[in-house]
Design a protein around this motif. Structure first.
Motif, PDB file in Angstrom:
ATOM      1  N   ALA A 378       0.827  -1.205   0.000  1.00 36.64           N
ATOM      2  CA  ALA A 378       0.000   0.000   0.000  1.00 36.64           C
ATOM      3  C   ALA A 378       0.861   1.255   0.000  1.00 36.64           C
ATOM      4  CB  ALA A 378      -0.915  -0.004   1.219  1.00 36.64           C
ATOM      5  N   GLU A 379       0.323   2.292  -0.602  1.00 34.58           N
ATOM      6  CA  GLU A 379       0.991   3.599  -0.579  1.00 34.58           C
ATOM      7  C   GLU A 379       0.184   4.525   0.321  1.00 34.58           C
ATOM      8  OE1 GLU A 379       2.265   7.049  -3.756  1.00 34.58           O
ATOM      9  OE2 GLU A 379       2.675   4.943  -4.220  1.00 34.58           O
ATOM     10  N   LEU A 380       0.865   5.187   1.247  1.00 38.12           N
ATOM     11  CA  LEU A 380       0.195   6.038   2.226  1.00 38.12           C
ATOM     12  C   LEU A 380       0.289   7.502   1.821  1.00 38.12           C
ATOM     13  CD1 LEU A 380       0.903   3.333   3.821  1.00 38.12           C
ATOM     14  CD2 LEU A 380       0.773   4.735   5.874  1.00 38.12           C
ATOM     15  N   TYR A 381      -0.540   8.306   2.456  1.00 28.84           N
ATOM     16  CA  TYR A 381      -0.417   9.751   2.286  1.00 28.84           C
ATOM     17  C   TYR A 381       1.022  10.181   2.619  1.00 28.84           C
ATOM     18  CZ  TYR A 381      -5.566   9.820   2.862  1.00 28.84           C
ATOM     19  OH  TYR A 381      -6.915   9.609   2.750  1.00 28.84           O
ATOM     20  N   PRO A 382       1.487  11.304   2.076  1.00 20.15           N
ATOM     21  CA  PRO A 382       2.830  11.791   2.421  1.00 20.15           C
ATOM     22  C   PRO A 382       2.862  12.437   3.803  1.00 20.15           C
ATOM     23  CG  PRO A 382       1.782  13.290   0.863  1.00 20.15           C
ATOM     24  CD  PRO A 382       0.856  12.115   1.003  1.00 20.15           C
ATOM     25  N   VAL A 383       2.602  11.617   4.834  1.00 19.64           N
ATOM     26  CA  VAL A 383       2.428  12.142   6.192  1.00 19.64           C
ATOM     27  C   VAL A 383       3.725  12.649   6.808  1.00 19.64           C
ATOM     28  CG1 VAL A 383       0.370  10.798   6.734  1.00 19.64           C
ATOM     29  CG2 VAL A 383       2.623   9.767   7.059  1.00 19.64           C
ATOM     30  N   ALA A 384       4.877  12.278   6.250  1.00 23.13           N
ATOM     31  CA  ALA A 384       6.139  12.764   6.785  1.00 23.13           C
ATOM     32  C   ALA A 384       6.378  14.227   6.449  1.00 23.13           C
ATOM     33  CB  ALA A 384       7.295  11.917   6.266  1.00 23.13           C
ATOM     34  N   LYS A 385       5.584  14.791   5.558  1.00 22.33           N
ATOM     35  CA  LYS A 385       5.694  16.196   5.203  1.00 22.33           C
ATOM     36  C   LYS A 385       4.867  17.044   6.177  1.00 22.33           C
ATOM     37  CE  LYS A 385       6.335  15.652   0.202  1.00 22.33           C
ATOM     38  NZ  LYS A 385       7.590  16.434   0.123  1.00 22.33           N
ATOM     39  N   THR A 386       5.485  18.032   6.761  1.00 19.90           N
ATOM     40  CA  THR A 386       4.725  18.911   7.655  1.00 19.90           C
ATOM     41  C   THR A 386       3.694  19.715   6.877  1.00 19.90           C
ATOM     42  OG1 THR A 386       6.388  20.674   7.451  1.00 19.90           O
ATOM     43  CG2 THR A 386       6.665  19.108   9.257  1.00 19.90           C
ATOM     44  N   SER A 387       3.876  19.814   5.573  1.00 19.10           N
ATOM     45  CA  SER A 387       2.938  20.561   4.727  1.00 19.10           C
ATOM     46  C   SER A 387       1.682  19.756   4.398  1.00 19.10           C
ATOM     47  CB  SER A 387       3.619  20.968   3.416  1.00 19.10           C
ATOM     48  OG  SER A 387       4.102  19.814   2.736  1.00 19.10           O
ATOM     49  N   TRP A 388       1.687  18.441   4.683  1.00 22.31           N
ATOM     50  CA  TRP A 388       0.592  17.605   4.226  1.00 22.31           C
ATOM     51  C   TRP A 388      -0.752  18.029   4.811  1.00 22.31           C
ATOM     52  CZ3 TRP A 388      -1.677  15.203   0.705  1.00 22.31           C
ATOM     53  CH2 TRP A 388      -2.731  14.342   0.954  1.00 22.31           C
ATOM     54  N   ALA A 389      -0.776  18.451   6.046  1.00 22.36           N
ATOM     55  CA  ALA A 389      -2.048  18.850   6.660  1.00 22.36           C
ATOM     56  C   ALA A 389      -2.713  19.960   5.856  1.00 22.36           C
ATOM     57  CB  ALA A 389      -1.830  19.284   8.104  1.00 22.36           C
ATOM     58  N   GLN A 390      -1.931  20.956   5.434  1.00 26.16           N
ATOM     59  CA  GLN A 390      -2.489  22.061   4.655  1.00 26.16           C
ATOM     60  C   GLN A 390      -2.848  21.616   3.252  1.00 26.16           C
ATOM     61  OE1 GLN A 390      -3.330  25.286   5.614  1.00 26.16           O
ATOM     62  NE2 GLN A 390      -4.316  25.166   3.613  1.00 26.16           N
ATOM     63  N   VAL A 391      -1.990  20.815   2.640  1.00 22.21           N
ATOM     64  CA  VAL A 391      -2.259  20.337   1.278  1.00 22.21           C
ATOM     65  C   VAL A 391      -3.523  19.479   1.269  1.00 22.21           C
ATOM     66  CG1 VAL A 391      -1.389  18.892  -0.590  1.00 22.21           C
ATOM     67  CG2 VAL A 391       0.158  20.470   0.594  1.00 22.21           C
ATOM     68  N   SER A 392      -3.657  18.611   2.253  1.00 24.40           N
ATOM     69  CA  SER A 392      -4.840  17.761   2.354  1.00 24.40           C
ATOM     70  C   SER A 392      -6.101  18.604   2.507  1.00 24.40           C
ATOM     71  CB  SER A 392      -4.693  16.809   3.546  1.00 24.40           C
ATOM     72  OG  SER A 392      -5.862  16.054   3.739  1.00 24.40           O
ATOM     73  N   ALA A 393      -6.028  19.632   3.345  1.00 20.48           N
ATOM     74  CA  ALA A 393      -7.192  20.509   3.535  1.00 20.48           C
ATOM     75  C   ALA A 393      -7.569  21.208   2.234  1.00 20.48           C
ATOM     76  CB  ALA A 393      -6.896  21.531   4.631  1.00 20.48           C
ATOM     77  N   ASP A 394      -6.568  21.634   1.464  1.00 19.90           N
ATOM     78  CA  ASP A 394      -6.841  22.300   0.183  1.00 19.90           C
ATOM     79  C   ASP A 394      -7.510  21.326  -0.798  1.00 19.90           C
ATOM     80  OD1 ASP A 394      -5.711  24.625   1.119  1.00 19.90           O
ATOM     81  OD2 ASP A 394      -3.769  24.301   0.139  1.00 19.90           O
ATOM     82  N   ILE A 395      -7.021  20.097  -0.831  1.00 19.75           N
ATOM     83  CA  ILE A 395      -7.606  19.100  -1.730  1.00 19.75           C
ATOM     84  C   ILE A 395      -9.066  18.862  -1.375  1.00 19.75           C
ATOM     85  CG2 ILE A 395      -7.542  16.661  -2.404  1.00 19.75           C
ATOM     86  CD1 ILE A 395      -4.442  16.862  -2.034  1.00 19.75           C
ATOM     87  N   LYS A 396      -9.348  18.739  -0.094  1.00 21.66           N
ATOM     88  CA  LYS A 396     -10.729  18.504   0.350  1.00 21.66           C
ATOM     89  C   LYS A 396     -11.673  19.596  -0.148  1.00 21.66           C
ATOM     90  CE  LYS A 396      -9.632  16.083   4.674  1.00 21.66           C
ATOM     91  NZ  LYS A 396      -9.765  16.145   6.150  1.00 21.66           N
ATOM     92  N   GLN A 397     -11.197  20.805  -0.146  1.00 24.37           N
ATOM     93  CA  GLN A 397     -12.051  21.932  -0.514  1.00 24.37           C
ATOM     94  C   GLN A 397     -12.128  22.172  -2.019  1.00 24.37           C
ATOM     95  OE1 GLN A 397     -14.003  23.585   1.630  1.00 24.37           O
ATOM     96  NE2 GLN A 397     -13.257  22.198   3.224  1.00 24.37           N
ATOM     97  N   GLN A 398     -11.106  21.786  -2.765  1.00 27.84           N
ATOM     98  CA  GLN A 398     -11.017  22.203  -4.163  1.00 27.84           C
ATOM     99  C   GLN A 398     -11.197  21.107  -5.201  1.00 27.84           C
ATOM    100  OE1 GLN A 398     -10.764  25.440  -4.907  1.00 27.84           O
ATOM    101  NE2 GLN A 398     -10.651  25.953  -2.729  1.00 27.84           N
ATOM    102  N   ILE A 399     -10.853  19.851  -4.859  1.00 24.15           N
ATOM    103  CA  ILE A 399     -10.745  18.834  -5.903  1.00 24.15           C
ATOM    104  C   ILE A 399     -12.087  18.536  -6.566  1.00 24.15           C
ATOM    105  CG2 ILE A 399     -11.077  16.815  -4.427  1.00 24.15           C
ATOM    106  CD1 ILE A 399      -8.538  17.231  -7.337  1.00 24.15           C
TER     107      ILE A 399
END
Length: 427
Positions: A378-399
């Protein structure tokens, strides 16, 4: 032998220890005489239950009672919060200078980047570290240093309504074209939602990642940087927009407004032909009497290159200086018995190899075999990136906008990529 002897950096050493067959001996070491005999540990944890009857508080209360009985002088105070608030609770506690000793939440990288967490090597004994599913253990690293300990895991499969498929003479799809053809057939037979595409703000980042992987790419490129608007990803969303959404195969609710919970509920009512789901959907469908089948996510021309995996994390804060006591407790938490009990209670996958092997051998867990078999790759979210929380939030709102009637997927993905690049470069 004291615990301090085995709490050493083990990178590059764990596999050798396992191969030599000495993990059992190491696991038998006891705490040395310098270990403090009295301590109170605070743990903040997420609630995986859906009612008071199966609240995670009950799981932790039982586990802690057993641990405290075996370890007099050590108390563990556990506070359980819903997923809607637990991450914010921990963030506020840390900001107030009152960090818990341990937190079991959704992300660890922010705290690791600020030097607030113990390294896993400073906490767990070698046998416990060696027991983590490798793919999950790797995802807990920042700069090759482990900070996050996987606590719960799941993978995703394509669910289909067996009754609807049998009545239409359909077989489970193995490619995008087969999926679209099956959806078209279901639509012609009056199925309200042939394929549910939940790109609403609840968990759009998950549905998006599943489709990106099935299209041959993902959120990040080979060098680890974001590549959201790659040619492959744009092609994936062009196909979704034109061949599924544009042909009316995703149901009456626009994908950008459809949340996962609503899609799951519609599936259990028999209104959905296909959708991506995790293990908990099996239990919900069984309760409603919906017969279903499960297959790996189809890819462009065959099976997807990877399955999406999800993990939640345990982490330990250095603020209170209880590393030795935390390590002793977490060794207990990650015992095969306790990992299996948690996985069974909440229909999740074990994060350790010993518990995974036990589940695979148990005939009562056969329904989870398809999910277990996908976990290793399995491939996981890029959780090691501190930026992932913000990127994930942007995807939720825009995709969701990428598959709208007048949308240009390249423009939406390009905007998300620019925001992700900005967030990444400010890490």
């Amino acid at each position: 032998m004291g615990k301090s002897t085995v709490r050493r950096r083990v990178t590059g050493f764990i596999s050798m220890v396992s191969a030599m067959g000495v993990t059992a001996a190491l696991g038998g070491c006891s705490a040395d005489s310098s270990t403090p005999q009295n301590a109170t540990l605070r743990l903040v944890a997420a609630d995986y239950g859906n009612s008071e009857a199966n609240s995670s508080q009950k799981y932790w209360d039982k586990l802690v009672k057993e641990y405290e009985k075996k370890n007099p002088g050590i108390e563990v105070d556990v506070s359980v919060y819903s997923w809607n608030e637990v991450d914010a609770k921990v963030k506020q506690m840390v900001a107030d200078g009152e960090a818990p000793d341990m937190a079991q939440i959704g992300a660890y990288a922010d705290y690791a980047a600020k030097g607030q967490l113990y390294e896993v090597d400073e906490l767990l004994s070698i046998p416990v570290q060696a027991d983590f599913v490798p793919r999950l253990a790797e995802a807990g690293e920042v700069g090759l240093v482990p900070y996050g300990m996987p606590f719960a895991a799941s993978t995703r499969l394509l669910f289909y309504n067996k009754e609807l498929f049998d009545e239409a003479g359909l077989t489970p799809p193995r490619s995008w074209d087969e999926l679209a053809d099956a959806a078209q057939t279901l639509k012609s037979r009056g199925v309200e939602t042939p394929y549910a595409l939940p790109l609403g703000p609840e968990e759009a980042q998950a549905e998006t990642m599943m489709w990106l992987l099935s299209g041959g790419d993902g959120y990040t490129g080979t060098v680890g940087s974001y590549g959201i608007d790659s040619d492959q990803n744009i092609a994936t969303f062009n196909w979704l927009k034109n061949d599924l959404v544009g042909k009316g195969l995703t149901g009456p609710t626009p994908p950008g407004k459809l949340n996962r919970a609503d899609a799951f509920e519609a599936f259990t009512r028999g209104e959905v032909g296909m959708l991506n789901g995790h293990p908990s959907l099996m239990q919900a469908a069984d309760k409603k009497g919906v017969e279903y089948g499960m297959v790996p996510m189809p890819g462009v021309d065959g099976r997807a290159r990877a399955t999406m995996g999800v993990a939640d994390w345990m982490m330990a804060f250095k603020e209170n200086g209880n590393g030795e006591e935390i390590g002793e407790f977490l060794d207990f938490v990650y015992s095969e018995k306790n990992v299996l009990e948690f996985s069974h209670e909440y229909n999740l996958l074990p994060v350790t190899m010993s518990a995974s092997d036990a589940m695979a051998e148990d005939k009562n867990d056969k329904d989870l075999d398809p999910f277990l078999s996908e976990l290793e790759n399995a491939e996981l979210y890029p959780v090691a990136k501190t930026s992932w929380a913000q990127v994930s939030a942007d995807i939720k709102q825009q995709i969701g906008k990428a598959v709208g009637p007048n949308a240009r997927p390249a423009a939406v993905l390009g905007s998300l990529q620019r925001s992700a690049f900005t967030a990444e470069t400010s890490e």
